[in-house]
Write a protein that holds these residues in place. Structure first.
Motif, PDB file in Angstrom:
ATOM      1  N   GLU A  38       0.816  -1.222   0.000  1.00  8.07           N
ATOM      2  CA  GLU A  38       0.000   0.000   0.000  1.00  8.07           C
ATOM      3  C   GLU A  38       0.846   1.267   0.000  1.00  8.07           C
ATOM      4  O   GLU A  38       0.449   2.284  -0.550  1.00  8.07           O
ATOM      5  CB  GLU A  38      -0.936  -0.005   1.207  1.00  8.07           C
ATOM      6  CG  GLU A  38      -2.069  -0.996   1.066  1.00  8.07           C
ATOM      7  CD  GLU A  38      -3.053  -0.910   2.218  1.00  8.07           C
ATOM      8  OE1 GLU A  38      -3.185   0.169   2.822  1.00  8.07           O
ATOM      9  OE2 GLU A  38      -3.680  -1.941   2.505  1.00  8.07           O
ATOM     10  N   THR A  39       2.008   1.215   0.638  1.00 14.28           N
ATOM     11  CA  THR A  39       2.897   2.380   0.699  1.00 14.28           C
ATOM     12  C   THR A  39       4.282   1.985   0.173  1.00 14.28           C
ATOM     13  O   THR A  39       5.238   1.845   0.936  1.00 14.28           O
ATOM     14  CB  THR A  39       3.005   2.915   2.142  1.00 14.28           C
ATOM     15  OG1 THR A  39       3.461   1.857   2.980  1.00 14.28           O
ATOM     16  CG2 THR A  39       1.671   3.425   2.643  1.00 14.28           C
ATOM     17  N   PRO A  40       4.381   1.797  -1.143  1.00 16.93           N
ATOM     18  CA  PRO A  40       5.655   1.335  -1.697  1.00 16.93           C
ATOM     19  C   PRO A  40       6.776   2.356  -1.544  1.00 16.93           C
ATOM     20  O   PRO A  40       6.544   3.560  -1.474  1.00 16.93           O
ATOM     21  CB  PRO A  40       5.345   1.090  -3.172  1.00 16.93           C
ATOM     22  CG  PRO A  40       4.161   1.938  -3.465  1.00 16.93           C
ATOM     23  CD  PRO A  40       3.385   2.021  -2.187  1.00 16.93           C
ATOM     24  N   ARG A  41       7.982   1.837  -1.480  1.00 17.39           N
ATOM     25  CA  ARG A  41       9.192   2.657  -1.480  1.00 17.39           C
ATOM     26  C   ARG A  41       9.793   2.519  -2.874  1.00 17.39           C
ATOM     27  O   ARG A  41      10.052   1.417  -3.336  1.00 17.39           O
ATOM     28  CB  ARG A  41      10.153   2.190  -0.398  1.00 17.39           C
ATOM     29  CG  ARG A  41       9.542   2.328   1.003  1.00 17.39           C
ATOM     30  CD  ARG A  41      10.430   1.774   2.086  1.00 17.39           C
ATOM     31  NE  ARG A  41      11.567   2.625   2.380  1.00 17.39           N
ATOM     32  CZ  ARG A  41      11.509   3.767   3.059  1.00 17.39           C
ATOM     33  NH1 ARG A  41      10.366   4.211   3.508  1.00 17.39           N
ATOM     34  NH2 ARG A  41      12.604   4.467   3.295  1.00 17.39           N
ATOM     35  N   ILE A  42       9.984   3.673  -3.526  1.00 14.01           N
ATOM     36  CA  ILE A  42      10.433   3.689  -4.915  1.00 14.01           C
ATOM     37  C   ILE A  42      11.744   4.455  -5.011  1.00 14.01           C
ATOM     38  O   ILE A  42      11.865   5.555  -4.479  1.00 14.01           O
ATOM     39  CB  ILE A  42       9.371   4.335  -5.825  1.00 14.01           C
ATOM     40  CG1 ILE A  42       8.052   3.548  -5.744  1.00 14.01           C
ATOM     41  CG2 ILE A  42       9.869   4.426  -7.265  1.00 14.01           C
ATOM     42  CD1 ILE A  42       6.890   4.195  -6.474  1.00 14.01           C
ATOM     43  N   PRO A  61       0.322   7.548  -5.069  1.00 15.64           N
ATOM     44  CA  PRO A  61       0.284   8.699  -4.157  1.00 15.64           C
ATOM     45  C   PRO A  61       0.673   8.363  -2.710  1.00 15.64           C
ATOM     46  O   PRO A  61       1.059   9.259  -1.963  1.00 15.64           O
ATOM     47  CB  PRO A  61      -1.172   9.182  -4.243  1.00 15.64           C
ATOM     48  CG  PRO A  61      -1.937   8.050  -4.814  1.00 15.64           C
ATOM     49  CD  PRO A  61      -0.988   7.249  -5.644  1.00 15.64           C
ATOM     50  N   GLU A  62       0.599   7.102  -2.326  1.00 17.67           N
ATOM     51  CA  GLU A  62       0.968   6.706  -0.967  1.00 17.67           C
ATOM     52  C   GLU A  62       2.431   6.266  -0.873  1.00 17.67           C
ATOM     53  O   GLU A  62       2.912   5.897   0.201  1.00 17.67           O
ATOM     54  CB  GLU A  62       0.054   5.563  -0.477  1.00 17.67           C
ATOM     55  CG  GLU A  62      -1.422   5.920  -0.472  1.00 17.67           C
ATOM     56  CD  GLU A  62      -1.733   7.134   0.391  1.00 17.67           C
ATOM     57  OE1 GLU A  62      -1.165   7.244   1.487  1.00 17.67           O
ATOM     58  OE2 GLU A  62      -2.537   7.982  -0.052  1.00 17.67           O
ATOM     59  N   ALA A  63       3.137   6.302  -1.991  1.00 15.35           N
ATOM     60  CA  ALA A  63       4.539   5.861  -2.023  1.00 15.35           C
ATOM     61  C   ALA A  63       5.455   6.906  -1.410  1.00 15.35           C
ATOM     62  O   ALA A  63       5.117   8.081  -1.308  1.00 15.35           O
ATOM     63  CB  ALA A  63       4.971   5.596  -3.463  1.00 15.35           C
ATOM     64  N   THR A  64       6.630   6.452  -1.019  1.00 12.39           N
ATOM     65  CA  THR A  64       7.745   7.349  -0.720  1.00 12.39           C
ATOM     66  C   THR A  64       8.736   7.147  -1.855  1.00 12.39           C
ATOM     67  O   THR A  64       9.158   6.019  -2.123  1.00 12.39           O
ATOM     68  CB  THR A  64       8.396   7.014   0.631  1.00 12.39           C
ATOM     69  OG1 THR A  64       7.395   7.096   1.650  1.00 12.39           O
ATOM     70  CG2 THR A  64       9.513   7.984   0.940  1.00 12.39           C
ATOM     71  N   TYR A 108      13.437  -1.435  -1.291  1.00 14.61           N
ATOM     72  CA  TYR A 108      12.524  -0.797  -2.226  1.00 14.61           C
ATOM     73  C   TYR A 108      11.568  -1.809  -2.851  1.00 14.61           C
ATOM     74  O   TYR A 108      11.886  -2.983  -3.007  1.00 14.61           O
ATOM     75  CB  TYR A 108      13.314  -0.087  -3.339  1.00 14.61           C
ATOM     76  CG  TYR A 108      14.336   0.870  -2.795  1.00 14.61           C
ATOM     77  CD1 TYR A 108      13.955   2.139  -2.370  1.00 14.61           C
ATOM     78  CD2 TYR A 108      15.667   0.500  -2.674  1.00 14.61           C
ATOM     79  CE1 TYR A 108      14.893   3.024  -1.851  1.00 14.61           C
ATOM     80  CE2 TYR A 108      16.603   1.377  -2.157  1.00 14.61           C
ATOM     81  CZ  TYR A 108      16.210   2.633  -1.740  1.00 14.61           C
ATOM     82  OH  TYR A 108      17.143   3.505  -1.216  1.00 14.61           O
ATOM     83  N   ASP A 109      10.412  -1.297  -3.258  1.00 19.51           N
ATOM     84  CA  ASP A 109       9.407  -2.115  -3.939  1.00 19.51           C
ATOM     85  C   ASP A 109       9.459  -1.904  -5.449  1.00 19.51           C
ATOM     86  O   ASP A 109       8.958  -2.728  -6.208  1.00 19.51           O
ATOM     87  CB  ASP A 109       8.013  -1.758  -3.403  1.00 19.51           C
ATOM     88  CG  ASP A 109       7.955  -1.989  -1.901  1.00 19.51           C
ATOM     89  OD1 ASP A 109       8.031  -3.155  -1.484  1.00 19.51           O
ATOM     90  OD2 ASP A 109       7.880  -0.994  -1.150  1.00 19.51           O
ATOM     91  N   LEU A 110      10.053  -0.792  -5.861  1.00 19.63           N
ATOM     92  CA  LEU A 110      10.244  -0.500  -7.279  1.00 19.63           C
ATOM     93  C   LEU A 110      11.517   0.324  -7.416  1.00 19.63           C
ATOM     94  O   LEU A 110      11.715   1.282  -6.679  1.00 19.63           O
ATOM     95  CB  LEU A 110       9.051   0.286  -7.841  1.00 19.63           C
ATOM     96  CG  LEU A 110       9.170   0.809  -9.284  1.00 19.63           C
ATOM     97  CD1 LEU A 110       9.351  -0.333 -10.275  1.00 19.63           C
ATOM     98  CD2 LEU A 110       7.938   1.644  -9.655  1.00 19.63           C
TER      99      LEU A 110
END
Length: 195
Positions: A38-42, A61-64, A108-110
């Motif tokens: 829900e809050t991915p780190r990119i 929009p919920e990513a960092t 990171y998620d992406l």
């Protein structure tokens, strides 16, 4: 310094639209449901003036989002772009990838690497590091120029050592599951330096 001069010019060096390959790759990730956090780190490598990070902030929009670039001028433009667009989820980081610890903000998620052309020893080391800073199920989107682009006057590196190939990427990213790796010739129209 080359990159500060380039990003210090009037306007945006590579335009304000997101990279087309990233646009399509991100849509594939959304449709396939590969990014389930829900809050991915990119992490955006060699992000330049922020066009791809701004796009990703809208998609996630919920990513960092950690937008890393070597150029102080580029990082200042990212920070200004965040203020102008009221984007609060991008952290602009000025860093030299030769000695910056990418793990400090991860995992990171992406990870996005669009035209992050580096000297081969640095690139190899960076690519070897990626699996250790990615969460399980994370995605990596990379686009770069091959040697066949040298001398065409269309932008991109003009030294073979900075170029990619399908074989190079498959070898250097051997620790990752590759869903798609292609080499193709296409028209890139992104700002005044990718034409």
């Amino acid at each position: 310094q080359f990159w500060n001069e380039r990003y210090g010019e009037e306007g945006l060096a590579y335009g304000d639209r997101p990279n087309e390959f990233l646009l399509h790759g991100t849509e594939k990730l959304r449709v396939s449901g590969l990014i389930t956090v829900e809050t991915p780190r990119i992490l955006c490598l060699a992000e330049g003036e922020g066009r791809n990070a701004f796009f990703l902030a809208g998609v996630f929009p919920e990513a960092t989002i950690f937008a890393v670039d070597y150029s102080e001028v580029a990082v200042e433009k990212i920070a200004k772009g965040c203020l102008d667009r009221d984007i609060k989820n991008i952290k602009a980081i000025q860093a030299d990838l030769a000695n910056y610890d990418l793990s400090q903000e991860g995992p990171y998620d992406l990870i996005v690497s669009i035209f992050a052309h580096l000297p081969s020893p640095l690139r190899i080391n960076l690519h070897r590091t990626l699996p250790s800073i990615m969460n399980s199920g994370a995605a990596l989107i990379i686009e770069g120029y091959t040697e066949s682009n040298i001398g065409r006057g269309t932008g991109g590196p003009q030294a073979a050592d900075f170029c990619y190939s399908k074989e190079i990427l498959e070898k250097e990213l051997a620790g990752l599951i590759v869903l798609e790796c292609t080499e193709e010739e296409k028209e890139v129209n992104e700002g005044k330096y990718h034409m």
